[in-house]
Scaffold this motif. Sequence first.
Motif, mmCIF file in Angstrom:
data_model
loop_
_atom_site.group_PDB
_atom_site.id
_atom_site.type_symbol
_atom_site.label_atom_id
_atom_site.label_comp_id
_atom_site.label_asym_id
_atom_site.label_seq_id
_atom_site.Cartn_x
_atom_site.Cartn_y
_atom_site.Cartn_z
ATOM 1 N N GLN A 432 0.806 -1.216 0.000
ATOM 2 C CA GLN A 432 0.000 0.000 0.000
ATOM 3 C C GLN A 432 0.843 1.272 0.000
ATOM 4 O OE1 GLN A 432 -2.748 0.147 3.258
ATOM 5 N NE2 GLN A 432 -3.658 2.102 2.642
ATOM 6 N N ASP A 433 1.941 1.258 0.744
ATOM 7 C CA ASP A 433 2.754 2.465 0.874
ATOM 8 C C ASP A 433 3.878 2.559 -0.158
ATOM 9 O OD1 ASP A 433 1.260 3.268 3.071
ATOM 10 O OD2 ASP A 433 2.520 2.146 4.470
ATOM 11 N N SER A 434 3.939 1.652 -1.091
ATOM 12 C CA SER A 434 5.021 1.658 -2.068
ATOM 13 C C SER A 434 4.893 2.848 -3.014
ATOM 14 C CB SER A 434 5.015 0.356 -2.870
ATOM 15 O OG SER A 434 5.988 0.402 -3.894
ATOM 16 N N ILE A 435 6.032 3.450 -3.352
ATOM 17 C CA ILE A 435 6.045 4.577 -4.304
ATOM 18 C C ILE A 435 6.612 4.137 -5.652
ATOM 19 C CG2 ILE A 435 6.213 6.310 -2.474
ATOM 20 C CD1 ILE A 435 9.220 6.487 -3.102
ATOM 21 N N ARG A 436 6.790 2.843 -5.832
ATOM 22 C CA ARG A 436 7.384 2.352 -7.084
ATOM 23 C C ARG A 436 6.578 2.789 -8.311
ATOM 24 N NH1 ARG A 436 10.919 -2.130 -6.963
ATOM 25 N NH2 ARG A 436 12.205 -2.034 -5.084
ATOM 26 N N ASN A 437 5.245 2.691 -8.246
ATOM 27 C CA ASN A 437 4.424 3.053 -9.407
ATOM 28 C C ASN A 437 4.605 4.513 -9.776
ATOM 29 O OD1 ASN A 437 3.339 0.493 -9.758
ATOM 30 N ND2 ASN A 437 1.605 0.882 -8.393
ATOM 31 N N GLU A 438 4.637 5.395 -8.769
ATOM 32 C CA GLU A 438 4.804 6.828 -9.036
ATOM 33 C C GLU A 438 6.171 7.109 -9.657
ATOM 34 O OE1 GLU A 438 3.567 5.547 -6.333
ATOM 35 O OE2 GLU A 438 1.559 6.400 -6.149
ATOM 36 N N ILE A 439 7.191 6.418 -9.190
ATOM 37 C CA ILE A 439 8.536 6.622 -9.731
ATOM 38 C C ILE A 439 8.617 6.159 -11.179
ATOM 39 C CG2 ILE A 439 10.884 5.703 -9.594
ATOM 40 C CD1 ILE A 439 10.734 6.029 -6.605
ATOM 41 N N LYS A 523 26.598 14.740 1.168
ATOM 42 C CA LYS A 523 27.850 14.741 0.420
ATOM 43 C C LYS A 523 27.827 13.741 -0.732
ATOM 44 C CE LYS A 523 31.688 14.747 2.682
ATOM 45 N NZ LYS A 523 32.731 14.367 3.665
ATOM 46 N N TYR A 524 27.035 12.680 -0.608
ATOM 47 C CA TYR A 524 27.099 11.616 -1.613
ATOM 48 C C TYR A 524 25.738 11.170 -2.145
ATOM 49 C CZ TYR A 524 25.492 8.297 1.918
ATOM 50 O OH TYR A 524 24.741 7.623 2.863
ATOM 51 N N SER A 525 24.633 11.760 -1.659
ATOM 52 C CA SER A 525 23.318 11.263 -2.060
ATOM 53 C C SER A 525 22.279 12.379 -1.997
ATOM 54 C CB SER A 525 22.882 10.104 -1.153
ATOM 55 O OG SER A 525 22.648 10.591 0.165
ATOM 56 N N VAL A 526 21.068 12.045 -2.463
ATOM 57 C CA VAL A 526 19.929 12.957 -2.426
ATOM 58 C C VAL A 526 18.791 12.256 -1.692
ATOM 59 C CG1 VAL A 526 18.256 14.251 -3.808
ATOM 60 C CG2 VAL A 526 20.619 13.999 -4.609
ATOM 61 N N LEU A 527 18.084 12.995 -0.835
ATOM 62 C CA LEU A 527 16.920 12.452 -0.139
ATOM 63 C C LEU A 527 15.676 13.220 -0.569
ATOM 64 C CD1 LEU A 527 15.611 10.604 1.986
ATOM 65 C CD2 LEU A 527 16.101 12.378 3.700
ATOM 66 N N ILE A 528 14.725 12.504 -1.179
ATOM 67 C CA ILE A 528 13.416 13.055 -1.527
ATOM 68 C C ILE A 528 12.392 12.275 -0.718
ATOM 69 C CG2 ILE A 528 11.768 13.514 -3.378
ATOM 70 C CD1 ILE A 528 14.054 13.420 -5.370
ATOM 71 N N PRO A 529 11.738 12.874 0.266
ATOM 72 C CA PRO A 529 10.810 12.136 1.139
ATOM 73 C C PRO A 529 9.725 11.412 0.347
ATOM 74 C CG PRO A 529 11.251 14.311 2.041
ATOM 75 C CD PRO A 529 11.855 14.292 0.668
ATOM 76 N N ASP A 530 9.495 10.156 0.715
ATOM 77 C CA ASP A 530 8.492 9.368 0.001
ATOM 78 C C ASP A 530 7.092 9.929 0.182
ATOM 79 O OD1 ASP A 530 8.228 8.737 2.663
ATOM 80 O OD2 ASP A 530 8.479 6.575 2.415
ATOM 81 N N PHE A 531 6.858 10.702 1.294
ATOM 82 C CA PHE A 531 5.551 11.321 1.481
ATOM 83 C C PHE A 531 5.225 12.248 0.311
ATOM 84 C CE2 PHE A 531 7.607 10.994 5.717
ATOM 85 C CZ PHE A 531 6.823 9.965 6.249
ATOM 86 N N ASP A 532 6.212 13.018 -0.107
ATOM 87 C CA ASP A 532 5.984 13.978 -1.189
ATOM 88 C C ASP A 532 5.729 13.272 -2.519
ATOM 89 O OD1 ASP A 532 6.339 16.087 0.584
ATOM 90 O OD2 ASP A 532 8.503 16.161 0.226
ATOM 91 N N ILE A 533 6.430 12.163 -2.744
ATOM 92 C CA ILE A 533 6.220 11.403 -3.981
ATOM 93 C C ILE A 533 4.815 10.819 -3.995
ATOM 94 C CG2 ILE A 533 6.948 9.400 -5.322
ATOM 95 C CD1 ILE A 533 8.940 11.647 -5.447
ATOM 96 N N LYS A 534 4.401 10.277 -2.852
ATOM 97 C CA LYS A 534 3.088 9.637 -2.774
ATOM 98 C C LYS A 534 1.970 10.648 -3.007
ATOM 99 C CE LYS A 534 0.982 5.726 -2.086
ATOM 100 N NZ LYS A 534 1.203 4.583 -3.004
ATOM 101 N N LYS A 535 2.155 11.866 -2.503
ATOM 102 C CA LYS A 535 1.143 12.912 -2.664
ATOM 103 C C LYS A 535 1.270 13.642 -3.995
ATOM 104 C CE LYS A 535 0.873 13.779 2.307
ATOM 105 N NZ LYS A 535 1.116 14.788 3.386
ATOM 106 N N LYS A 536 2.274 13.232 -4.803
ATOM 107 C CA LYS A 536 2.522 13.852 -6.116
ATOM 108 C C LYS A 536 2.802 15.351 -5.987
ATOM 109 C CE LYS A 536 -0.498 10.520 -8.459
ATOM 110 N NZ LYS A 536 0.577 9.672 -8.985
ATOM 111 N N ASN A 537 3.538 15.708 -4.926
ATOM 112 C CA ASN A 537 3.855 17.121 -4.680
ATOM 113 C C ASN A 537 5.140 17.571 -5.367
ATOM 114 O OD1 ASN A 537 1.612 17.437 -3.075
ATOM 115 N ND2 ASN A 537 2.705 17.014 -1.164
ATOM 116 N N VAL A 538 5.959 16.637 -5.803
ATOM 117 C CA VAL A 538 7.261 17.014 -6.337
ATOM 118 C C VAL A 538 7.520 16.311 -7.670
ATOM 119 C CG1 VAL A 538 8.237 17.408 -4.035
ATOM 120 C CG2 VAL A 538 8.432 15.143 -5.080
#
Length: 637
Positions: A432-439, A523-538
């Motif tokens: 239910q909480d997967s963001i794979r489809n949105e990605i 320094k080596y990565s990027v963090l995009i919160p999964d909440f924002d992806i799920k809500k299609k905010n970003v």
Amino acid sequence: MKAFEYNMERQIIGKSRKKLWFIVSASFLFWFLFLYFYSEFTVGKKPSTLLGNDFANSENDRESNSAHVPESSYELVTQLPDMGIQMNEETGDVRNDVGKTGPNSNRTRNLESAKNIFHAEDDGFESVDQMVVSVKELDPDDQTHPRDNEGQFVNELVSGSSENREESENEVAPKVDGDKRNPDLPKQSSTENQRGFDESDIDSCLGRYIYVQDLPRRFNEDLLKNCRSLSNWTDMCEFTSNLGLGPHLPNFVKVYSKTGWFGTNQFLLEVIFHNRMKQYGCLTKDPSMASAIFVPYYAGLDVARYLWGSNITMRDSGPLQLVKWLRGKPEWKKMWGRDHFLVAGRITWDFRRLTDGEFDWGSKLMLLPESKNMTILTIESSPWHNNDFAIPYPTYFHPSRDIEVFQWQNRMRRQKRRFLFSFAGAPRPNLQDSIRNEIIEQCRASRRKCKLLECVKGSNKCYKPVFVMKMFQSSVFCLQPPGDSYTRRSAFDSILAGCIPVFFHPGSAYVQYIWHLPKDHNKYSVLIPDFDIKKKNVSIERILHKFPRQKIRAMREEVIRLIPKLIYANPSSRLQNLDDAFDIAIKGVIERVSTIEREMREGKNSSFDYLEELTWKYNLLGTVEGEHEWDRFFARS
């Protein structure tokens, strides 16, 4: 008569001159030899220091307090021996024989200078790579021969002979008592490696000795012997070959380098780790000398046989037999198992069955009272428990020499990257909480900016390393969303390819691999919160496009610097100066055991004097007090 006397006089003068020159020459030779032996055996200085600064420059450079970076490739080549790098004059092969040295060692700094000389940078996304210096370190696959200003074939000296001397699968690398860095010692068996050490070696291993429990074969070797029973869908016998590395990967499309690449299964870590332990330089047969005790139980391979369709009695059989066996050993009573550690090559949730329901998942290995005292290394740990620690998934690259690592790092620096970002994976419609489809949807919408390798039924490209590694090598950023659990092996494959990972949950890396990854994740990565992806905010594309090229170069360089720390070297050999994931994990275990032992001696229990559900915060920050921006990610209902 006068003529005769004149000739006689000339002969006498000539003989006198000869005698004089002989006396002068003999005197010079005498004093030279006298000064030579006097400086060698009495004063203790090198003879070269008596012949002037010009003659002794190579020695003085080694004794200098600062590292000297060569100004040209010719100067670099002439200084390779001073850095501890030996070159075979006939083949051009380069061998690094620098001994194990401390972080402030001159030889270590000189080696770093040699590495830095080979560094290259590019301009980020879709740019032409530019060399920082006039010489580049070519990988073994590169057949070009660029000359430097002095007209030397530098790549022949740096990258080695074109004919790679690949080690036999059955060849055992030298085992070193007290110092794992000496490649010139004769080969020994693992039994000989544990025989003890000379008095001169004790100091180098003091505080680092490890005792390996001699478990019954049913806990490890018999599992490999019956490899066909380890999985219902995969022939694990192929993957258990080559000391757990799996089959050699052919380099038909030149995605890999010529040596060091294997089709490694992600669940074979405990086998690889055990074989690396046999090469560890400070093994002991005396448990009273040991700083930690290794338990070579193949927990992941054991439970994998019963995860699907078997009852819980079979799943718990191995762990229960193991702790019973350990309790009966005298070394257990020293710290009641707090100095014991094992490697479980699956995620932590495969060993944390909460109930005894017949169809509940996993075993109870990590919930047993004895196991709670031990340190358990897994490929994914729990943020809410304090007896397991995450160490990197095994990747496909297992080098045998330092130079192989340097060559690969520099090749990734030069790599041209066509895509802004990429994703390899399958959707998770049942979660239910997967963001794979949105990605996947965003990647498709980005068209030429995103490369998608979708793992769908009927396509096996996701399971072939060549397709995955080729895509990561052509991407600036690689998306790493959670799947069935927080972490992914893909994250380490992307770092190996010099691709900057993009995470969507801090549990995917930041609170996991605390011994291996920098605390400053920016320094080596990027963090995009999964909440924002799920809500299609970003928009992932817009976020990644905002990074300036200079920032991208810096992040990629940090990713490439991490490569040695996240790979497991070939157990049949050894790296000379680099610490790999195994070395770092051993240091982490020994430090943890040392802290627990000190606290027990002082009557303290501060390491566990906090609410266990806040383990992630304590491990990351050293405290559980105060609010943290990631609290919402780890809130448990």
